[in-house]
Scaffold this active site. Structure first.
Site, short mmCIF file in Angstrom:
data_model
loop_
_atom_site.label_atom_id
_atom_site.label_comp_id
_atom_site.label_asym_id
_atom_site.label_seq_id
_atom_site.Cartn_x
_atom_site.Cartn_y
_atom_site.Cartn_z
N GLU A 22 0.83 -1.21 0.00
CA GLU A 22 0.00 0.00 0.00
C GLU A 22 0.86 1.26 0.00
O GLU A 22 2.07 1.20 0.25
CB GLU A 22 -0.90 -0.01 1.24
CG GLU A 22 -0.13 -0.28 2.53
CD GLU A 22 -0.67 0.44 3.73
OE1 GLU A 22 -1.03 1.61 3.61
OE2 GLU A 22 -0.70 -0.19 4.79
N LYS A 154 -3.36 -2.70 14.39
CA LYS A 154 -2.63 -1.65 15.09
C LYS A 154 -3.18 -1.50 16.51
O LYS A 154 -4.37 -1.39 16.73
CB LYS A 154 -2.70 -0.34 14.33
CG LYS A 154 -1.73 -0.35 13.15
CD LYS A 154 -1.57 1.01 12.51
CE LYS A 154 -2.87 1.50 11.94
NZ LYS A 154 -3.35 0.71 10.80
#
Ligand code: PSU
Ligand code: MN
Length: 289
Positions: A22, A154
């Site tokens: 990404e 995360k």
């Protein structure tokens, strides 16, 4: 609308491993200029793993799969952050667009790429249900026949809630030589995985079986090589600062990451950089397998 670099098309024809990367973490995940180095290091790591990297972003009215160094260097903080819903407008408006995990997976499904690597998947942000902020990464993963290799979710998010939602969405959560989902900077303490895997070949076979069953995406969590186990208090400070400054929506993740990079004296930055490259390397091995 989608332009796939010649090397990647050739790799697909030859049945070689291709790993999507990404550009949001390049543009918004590191201090200005440093994200490009992280992106280039990830590309090298995919090659070290035996596969071909396919970095995804929107440039000059096209969705590009495979970027040159000069092109990657254009992904600075001015880039739009593109989830799956943002691709069409960015193309039509010729915006510079950095794809998130979700945005990248949407492109993977259009061009038949089955593997991608990142640092940490997005998920349910803390504070649910007010306001309900759930990363589009989750729905894109559920819908796309691809395996994402990350250091879990995360940890600035609500990790247990994200783990439950991944179950609801039917997304297998595999653990790379671990029983628990890694917590991004930290190796241990996360929720249980749905299956532990020991080798790249085993991960590849599970992914293939999942797709033969007609299912969608899978997550493979690889613990960071060096675990930072004292970051949680700093994460709470960072989230409080974000709330105090009225930061919300797409800006929360970049704000918190840069706060942590600064306030940890660069420790989270080094950890984040290294875990991304490690995930890219493993993705290269699994895609090749
Ligand atoms: N992993 C990192 N750094 C990042 C991200 C992942 O190490 O910046 C990005 C990815 O692009 C992911 C996004 O899709 O964070 C999630 O953001 P949000 O929670 O706003 O959807
Ligand atoms: Mn969000």
């Amino acid at each position: 609308m989608i332009v796939v670099a010649e090397e990647i098309q050739q790799a697909q024809r030859d049945g070689r491993g291709v790993v999507a990367l990404e550009t949001t973490l390049v543009a918004h995940g590191f201090p200005p200029g440093e994200g490009v180095e992280v992106g280039l290091a990830s590309e090298r790591a995919v090659r070290d793993g035996g596969s071909v990297p396919a970095t995804v972003g929107v440039l000059d009215g096209e969705i590009r799969v495979g970027l040159t160094r000069d092109e990657l260097e254009r992904f600075d903080t001015s880039a739009r952050k593109l989830g799956p819903r943002d691709l069409a407008a960015a193309v039509v408006q010729r915006a510079l667009g950095a794809t998130t995990v979700g945005g990248t997976l949407a492109v993977c499904s259009a061009v038949g790429i089955r593997f991608m690597a990142t640092g940490g998947l997005g998920g349910v942000h803390r504070g649910w249900p007010a306001p309900p902020d759930v990363s589009a990464d989750l729905q894109a993963l559920a819908q796309t026949q691809a395996l994402v290799i990350s250091s879990g979710v995360k940890s600035l998010l609500d990790v247990p809630a994200t783990s439950e939602l991944l179950e609801t969405l039917g997304v297998p959560v595999l653990g790379w030589r671990t029983e628990t989902l890694p917590l991004f900077y930290a190796a241990d303490g996360g929720p249980p995985v749905s299956a532990r895997v020991e080798s790249a070949g085993e991960a590849a076979r599970i992914a293939r079986a999942h797709w033969e069953l007609g299912r969608g995406g899978l997550l493979l969590g690889r613990p960071p090589d060096e675990s930072l186990d004292d970051i949680e208090p700093l994460i709470e400070q960072a989230l409080a600062a974000a709330a105090a400054e009225g930061v919300h929506g797409q800006e929360v993740t970049p704000f918190v990451l840069s706060y942590l990079h600064r306030e940890s004296g660069g420790r989270t930055l080094a950890a984040n950089r290294d875990l991304i490259a490690g995930n890219a390397r493993l993705a290269g091995e699994i895609a090749a397998a």
